[in-house]
Write a protein that holds these residues in place. Sequence first.
Motif, PDB file in Angstrom:
ATOM      1  N   LYS A  90       0.848  -1.181   0.000  1.00  0.00           N
ATOM      2  CA  LYS A  90       0.000   0.000   0.000  1.00  0.00           C
ATOM      3  C   LYS A  90       0.883   1.230   0.000  1.00  0.00           C
ATOM      4  O   LYS A  90       1.814   1.341   0.802  1.00  0.00           O
ATOM      5  N   ASP A  91       0.602   2.141  -0.931  1.00  0.00           N
ATOM      6  CA  ASP A  91       1.382   3.377  -1.053  1.00  0.00           C
ATOM      7  C   ASP A  91       2.881   3.090  -1.177  1.00  0.00           C
ATOM      8  O   ASP A  91       3.717   3.816  -0.627  1.00  0.00           O
ATOM      9  N   LYS A 112       4.588   0.682   0.085  1.00  0.00           N
ATOM     10  CA  LYS A 112       5.196   0.032   1.248  1.00  0.00           C
ATOM     11  C   LYS A 112       4.613  -1.371   1.416  1.00  0.00           C
ATOM     12  O   LYS A 112       3.405  -1.572   1.313  1.00  0.00           O
TER      13      LYS A 112
END
Length: 404
Positions: free
Chosen positions: A109-110, A112
């Motif tokens: 997510k994002d 990471k």
Amino acid sequence: MKKRLLTSIAAAVMLTSTTLPVANNVAPHSHKVSAATMEQNAFLSKTAKQAEKAAKKYGVYPSVMIAQAIIESGWGQSGLAVNSNNLFGMKADDSWPGESYLARTREEKDGKSYYINARFRKYNSLKESFEDNGKKLREGVSWQPLRYQGAWLENANTYAEATKALTGTYATDSKYDVALNSRITSHNLNQYDPVISKTTKYYTVEKSGSVYNWPTDHSVAKAVGSVKSGEKVTVTKTITFHDGSSRMYIEGKGWINGTSLTKGKTTTSEPSTQAPKGATKVEKNLMHNAYVYDAKGKKIKGKMYKISDEAGSKLIATYGTKTIKKKPYYRVGENEYIAAGNIDGTLRFLKHNAYVYNQYGNRDNTLKHKKNEQVATYGSAVKINGKKYYRIGIRQYIKKSNFM
């Protein structure tokens, strides 16, 4: 679907008695695929037939399914594959009625990465795993049923087109197709694929029956119309499977099993026309199938210009125009004419905003015409999946009901 970031090989290395493999991972694209080992050959011998059966049922490419299984399960060696026959990393959500298997999996997510414990579907056999994946490819996801339509046999003319369609949809990896294609070519997986022909052929219906919206098993597809024994039809696409069976697309109607048509019988042929003496030849783009008429407006038996939806149009020779029964026609030969609307089109106003569809009735969400806009339509309305459409361009249609 989840991010495919770790390799199946790496996932296998990470195995411990308490840590389970990461599912749905794509191998790094720098990884060199070597010649098949004995274990890999054994995996192919176990899965190829299962892939062929599931792919035929759901109208997808066997080679793509096998390549997915190779990548997702590390040639069937992942813990998820070994312990639950799950070759595709299929998660078990609340709608899953069967048993599940808990596995540690990597998400992103994002930008990471993080790990979670997730429930995955547990199958009784590899056959069930292929069946479920075929169903997923055909039916998509609950919020987007057509998510994988680009990978369907009727829409993808090659396995490479199918893998491209799965990139960014089935997997977020921008090179997912490269990974799949490398497995397909290295292990000759396309030997299991059906042969697809876009040659236009003409048939007579041998036995009455339904036509369907998809070239799948009838248990999967929906009946959208019917044909009658003795009816003359035009087939624009044929899918021939390894067992010799075939599914054919009848232009403007839908898909039918090849056994329902009389093979090799041509119903109509291209008109053999003679250029009028002294007339000036002008080539025009024919946009719709066109019957040939005489100077009195009477249809000439056995003469018709045909174009396939795959080709989209056809250049034909014309020799001026003529008004017959107050309607414009193009002259195409000695005492031979076709309606001008098949070439020039007829301007019609839209009473609603309207999406554009292809020859299979699939909507193009990027193309939309506005209410009150004037659109040129070609020829009479045709039926696609049981609904009437006007042709507005090459492989482009708008529902008839949207016009005034």
